[in-house]
Design a protein around this motif. Structure first.
Motif, PDB file in Angstrom:
ATOM      1  N   LEU A  59       0.826  -1.206   0.000  1.00  0.00           N
ATOM      2  CA  LEU A  59       0.000   0.000   0.000  1.00  0.00           C
ATOM      3  C   LEU A  59       0.859   1.254   0.000  1.00  0.00           C
ATOM      4  O   LEU A  59       0.551   2.240  -0.668  1.00  0.00           O
ATOM      5  CB  LEU A  59      -0.926   0.002   1.221  1.00  0.00           C
ATOM      6  CG  LEU A  59      -2.237  -0.770   1.115  1.00  0.00           C
ATOM      7  CD1 LEU A  59      -2.975  -0.735   2.443  1.00  0.00           C
ATOM      8  CD2 LEU A  59      -3.111  -0.206   0.000  1.00  0.00           C
ATOM      9  N   GLY A  63       0.302   2.441  -3.507  1.00  0.00           N
ATOM     10  CA  GLY A  63      -0.808   3.343  -3.255  1.00  0.00           C
ATOM     11  C   GLY A  63      -0.390   4.777  -3.020  1.00  0.00           C
ATOM     12  O   GLY A  63      -0.977   5.712  -3.566  1.00  0.00           O
ATOM     13  N   GLN A  67       1.255   5.656  -6.620  1.00  0.00           N
ATOM     14  CA  GLN A  67      -0.153   6.012  -6.855  1.00  0.00           C
ATOM     15  C   GLN A  67      -0.746   5.196  -8.003  1.00  0.00           C
ATOM     16  O   GLN A  67      -1.684   5.616  -8.669  1.00  0.00           O
ATOM     17  CB  GLN A  67      -0.296   7.512  -7.131  1.00  0.00           C
ATOM     18  CG  GLN A  67       0.209   8.376  -5.991  1.00  0.00           C
ATOM     19  CD  GLN A  67      -0.142   9.844  -6.144  1.00  0.00           C
ATOM     20  OE1 GLN A  67      -0.531  10.291  -7.210  1.00  0.00           O
ATOM     21  NE2 GLN A  67       0.006  10.587  -5.072  1.00  0.00           N
ATOM     22  N   LEU A  69      -2.379   2.386  -7.806  1.00  0.00           N
ATOM     23  CA  LEU A  69      -3.631   1.689  -7.506  1.00  0.00           C
ATOM     24  C   LEU A  69      -4.854   2.461  -7.974  1.00  0.00           C
ATOM     25  O   LEU A  69      -5.924   1.877  -8.165  1.00  0.00           O
ATOM     26  CB  LEU A  69      -3.740   1.420  -6.002  1.00  0.00           C
ATOM     27  CG  LEU A  69      -2.688   0.473  -5.417  1.00  0.00           C
ATOM     28  CD1 LEU A  69      -2.948   0.240  -3.938  1.00  0.00           C
ATOM     29  CD2 LEU A  69      -2.666  -0.853  -6.162  1.00  0.00           C
ATOM     30  N   THR A  70      -4.712   3.778  -8.162  1.00  0.00           N
ATOM     31  CA  THR A  70      -5.853   4.579  -8.610  1.00  0.00           C
ATOM     32  C   THR A  70      -5.602   5.283  -9.937  1.00  0.00           C
ATOM     33  O   THR A  70      -6.526   5.849 -10.523  1.00  0.00           O
ATOM     34  CB  THR A  70      -6.208   5.639  -7.549  1.00  0.00           C
ATOM     35  OG1 THR A  70      -5.036   6.422  -7.254  1.00  0.00           O
ATOM     36  CG2 THR A  70      -6.713   4.983  -6.266  1.00  0.00           C
ATOM     37  N   ARG A  83     -12.566  -2.347 -10.920  1.00  0.00           N
ATOM     38  CA  ARG A  83     -12.194  -1.352  -9.913  1.00  0.00           C
ATOM     39  C   ARG A  83     -13.205  -1.382  -8.775  1.00  0.00           C
ATOM     40  O   ARG A  83     -14.410  -1.470  -9.007  1.00  0.00           O
ATOM     41  CB  ARG A  83     -12.128   0.052 -10.515  1.00  0.00           C
ATOM     42  CG  ARG A  83     -10.885   0.252 -11.386  1.00  0.00           C
ATOM     43  CD  ARG A  83     -10.721   1.686 -11.850  1.00  0.00           C
ATOM     44  NE  ARG A  83      -9.473   1.820 -12.584  1.00  0.00           N
ATOM     45  CZ  ARG A  83      -8.396   2.448 -12.132  1.00  0.00           C
ATOM     46  NH1 ARG A  83      -8.416   3.029 -10.951  1.00  0.00           N
ATOM     47  NH2 ARG A  83      -7.300   2.512 -12.856  1.00  0.00           N
ATOM     48  N   ILE A  87     -10.263   1.696  -6.813  1.00  0.00           N
ATOM     49  CA  ILE A  87      -8.987   0.990  -6.678  1.00  0.00           C
ATOM     50  C   ILE A  87      -8.906  -0.121  -7.726  1.00  0.00           C
ATOM     51  O   ILE A  87      -9.858  -0.896  -7.893  1.00  0.00           O
ATOM     52  CB  ILE A  87      -8.833   0.401  -5.266  1.00  0.00           C
ATOM     53  CG1 ILE A  87      -8.878   1.522  -4.231  1.00  0.00           C
ATOM     54  CG2 ILE A  87      -7.535  -0.397  -5.142  1.00  0.00           C
ATOM     55  CD1 ILE A  87      -8.949   1.018  -2.799  1.00  0.00           C
ATOM     56  N   ASN A  88      -7.791  -0.196  -8.404  1.00  0.00           N
ATOM     57  CA  ASN A  88      -7.573  -1.221  -9.428  1.00  0.00           C
ATOM     58  C   ASN A  88      -7.345  -2.564  -8.729  1.00  0.00           C
ATOM     59  O   ASN A  88      -6.225  -2.907  -8.339  1.00  0.00           O
ATOM     60  CB  ASN A  88      -6.357  -0.832 -10.267  1.00  0.00           C
ATOM     61  CG  ASN A  88      -6.203  -1.705 -11.497  1.00  0.00           C
ATOM     62  OD1 ASN A  88      -6.615  -2.853 -11.522  1.00  0.00           O
ATOM     63  ND2 ASN A  88      -5.577  -1.153 -12.522  1.00  0.00           N
ATOM     64  N   TRP A  92      -3.865  -4.513  -7.714  1.00  0.00           N
ATOM     65  CA  TRP A  92      -3.536  -4.594  -6.290  1.00  0.00           C
ATOM     66  C   TRP A  92      -3.232  -6.032  -5.892  1.00  0.00           C
ATOM     67  O   TRP A  92      -2.214  -6.305  -5.233  1.00  0.00           O
ATOM     68  CB  TRP A  92      -4.693  -4.070  -5.436  1.00  0.00           C
ATOM     69  CG  TRP A  92      -4.509  -4.378  -3.978  1.00  0.00           C
ATOM     70  CD1 TRP A  92      -3.731  -3.713  -3.093  1.00  0.00           C
ATOM     71  CD2 TRP A  92      -5.072  -5.495  -3.268  1.00  0.00           C
ATOM     72  NE1 TRP A  92      -3.779  -4.328  -1.849  1.00  0.00           N
ATOM     73  CE2 TRP A  92      -4.593  -5.411  -1.938  1.00  0.00           C
ATOM     74  CE3 TRP A  92      -5.950  -6.517  -3.619  1.00  0.00           C
ATOM     75  CZ2 TRP A  92      -4.965  -6.348  -0.974  1.00  0.00           C
ATOM     76  CZ3 TRP A  92      -6.298  -7.456  -2.653  1.00  0.00           C
ATOM     77  CH2 TRP A  92      -5.812  -7.353  -1.340  1.00  0.00           C
ATOM     78  N   ALA A 157      -3.337  11.123  -6.600  1.00  0.00           N
ATOM     79  CA  ALA A 157      -4.350  10.226  -6.053  1.00  0.00           C
ATOM     80  C   ALA A 157      -5.331  11.012  -5.183  1.00  0.00           C
ATOM     81  O   ALA A 157      -4.939  11.970  -4.508  1.00  0.00           O
ATOM     82  CB  ALA A 157      -3.689   9.125  -5.234  1.00  0.00           C
ATOM     83  N   PHE A 161      -8.396   8.496  -0.664  1.00  0.00           N
ATOM     84  CA  PHE A 161      -7.671   7.246  -0.864  1.00  0.00           C
ATOM     85  C   PHE A 161      -6.334   7.267  -0.135  1.00  0.00           C
ATOM     86  O   PHE A 161      -5.945   6.277   0.500  1.00  0.00           O
ATOM     87  CB  PHE A 161      -7.435   6.988  -2.351  1.00  0.00           C
ATOM     88  CG  PHE A 161      -6.487   5.858  -2.617  1.00  0.00           C
ATOM     89  CD1 PHE A 161      -6.910   4.545  -2.501  1.00  0.00           C
ATOM     90  CD2 PHE A 161      -5.159   6.097  -2.937  1.00  0.00           C
ATOM     91  CE1 PHE A 161      -6.042   3.484  -2.705  1.00  0.00           C
ATOM     92  CE2 PHE A 161      -4.272   5.055  -3.148  1.00  0.00           C
ATOM     93  CZ  PHE A 161      -4.725   3.740  -3.039  1.00  0.00           C
ATOM     94  N   SER A 165      -5.342   4.811   2.808  1.00  0.00           N
ATOM     95  CA  SER A 165      -4.164   3.941   2.721  1.00  0.00           C
ATOM     96  C   SER A 165      -3.317   4.057   3.979  1.00  0.00           C
ATOM     97  O   SER A 165      -2.826   3.051   4.513  1.00  0.00           O
ATOM     98  CB  SER A 165      -3.329   4.305   1.490  1.00  0.00           C
ATOM     99  OG  SER A 165      -4.033   4.051   0.296  1.00  0.00           O
TER     100      SER A 165
END
Length: 326
Positions: A59, A63, A67, A69-70, A83, A87-88, A92, A157, A161, A165
């Motif tokens: 994360l 994350g 960044q 993950l988004t 998603r 969030i992908n 992830w 991001a 989020f 995180s």
């Protein structure tokens, strides 16, 4: 030093032609994993705690640092499919499993094999552990100011989020270090096959993991799925990893399990992971030749370490068991 070499260079996500970038990844990879190892050892926890902290590490890296993950552009990962709250999810899952195994677990275990008398003991004092944490945070900043700026310029991001995180990282840390029980004996150990079978089984498992979680051969989603169907390979990958973890934990609890059995599993996983990189990550002839060379070097290095471990078996020392604690 093992962490960026294995997780980045040996996969090909940092191509051989750009190998110098590994230096930039040492703070987050090296200090981050060192911090995980030190905290777990100091508090008497074991592999469940390490893997929970590996999820927190992912994360932080993907994350907050990258960044990814988004992001809608970074690494073309936005095309991977499903998603959840922005969030992908496939990206992830692929990365949290990958980092847990190749960024965290294997480097820690290899270091135990190389320096057995330090197994189960802190490497650092308290000030050194704090410094490792500070260096890891600097590494997150280095990551944030290098990759996204060039690969996904202008993207930031969403604040909810990022804050979520951070809370998730804190929660995982508390659970790993304060809630998960301390190291305990594992009941009902399993019988295990020869080292050759362990080597092959680990390699096959890693290759199946790559097929299930990374797009390849022109596919835009893992396992050639489309839309929400990506849930099927995601569930299969999670089941594969859970079964592998439970099986290895129970096999390694046997008194007959040795360091060479552990190395056989690691060697199979490492070589297969670089083979997966040839398919997923390598885009030029230089990249492919570089990964083939890395596979050869990995094979030679693990063979030499196996000889060293075999010699150690015949000259026993007062060394803690390899699989009981990190």
């Amino acid at each position: 030093m093992l962490t960026p070499l294995i997780a980045e260079l040996a996969l090909g996500s940092t191509p051989v032609r750009m190998a110098w970038l590994v230096i930039l990844w040492v703070p987050i990879y090296g200090a981050g994993v060192l911090l995980i190892r030190e905290l777990v050892v100091r508090l008497g926890r074991g592999w469940p705690s390490i893997l929970l902290l590996a999820a927190a590490y992912e994360l932080v890296e993907d994350g907050i640092g990258l960044q990814a993950l988004t992001s809608s552009h970074l690494y073309n990962a936005a095309e991977w499919g499903l998603r959840v709250f922005g969030i992908n999810a496939p990206y992830w899952e692929a990365n949290v499993i990958y980092h847990a195994i190749f960024t965290v677990a294997i480097p820690i275990t290899l270091t135990n094999l190389l320096f057995p008398t330090h197994r189960g003991r802190p490497y650092l004092g308290r000030p050194g552990t704090v410094v490792a944490g500070v260096v890891a945070l600097i590494g997150v900043g280095v990551l944030r100011l290098s990759v996204p700026v060039s690969e996904d310029p202008g993207y930031q991001a969403p604040l909810p989020f990022v804050l979520g995180s951070i809370l998730a990282v804190v929660a995982l840390g508390v659970i790993a270090l304060a809630v998960v029980p301390r190291v305990r004996p594992i009941p009902n150990p399993l019988r295990f096959p020869s080292r050759a079978w362990l080597f092959g089984g680990a390699g096959l498992g890693v290759l199946v993991f790559f097929v299930l979680t990374f797009p390849m051969f022109g596919s835009r989603q893992p396992a050639f799925t489309h839309g929400p169907v990506v849930l099927l390979p995601m569930v299969a990958a999670a089941a594969l990893v859970a079964a592998g973890y439970i099986t290895l934990r129970r096999m390694s609890a046997s008194p007959a399990w040795t360091e060479r059995h552990t190395l056989a599993v690691i060697a199979g996983a490492l070589i297969a992971h670089s083979m997966g990189g040839l398919v997923v990550m390598a885009h030029t002839t230089i990249d492919r030749v570089g990964l083939i060379a890395i596979i050869a070097i990995t094979g030679l290095a693990t063979w030499l370490l196996n000889r060293r471990l075999r010699h150690r078996e015949h000259t026993p020392e007062n060394i803690p068991a390899v699989t009981r604690t990190p």
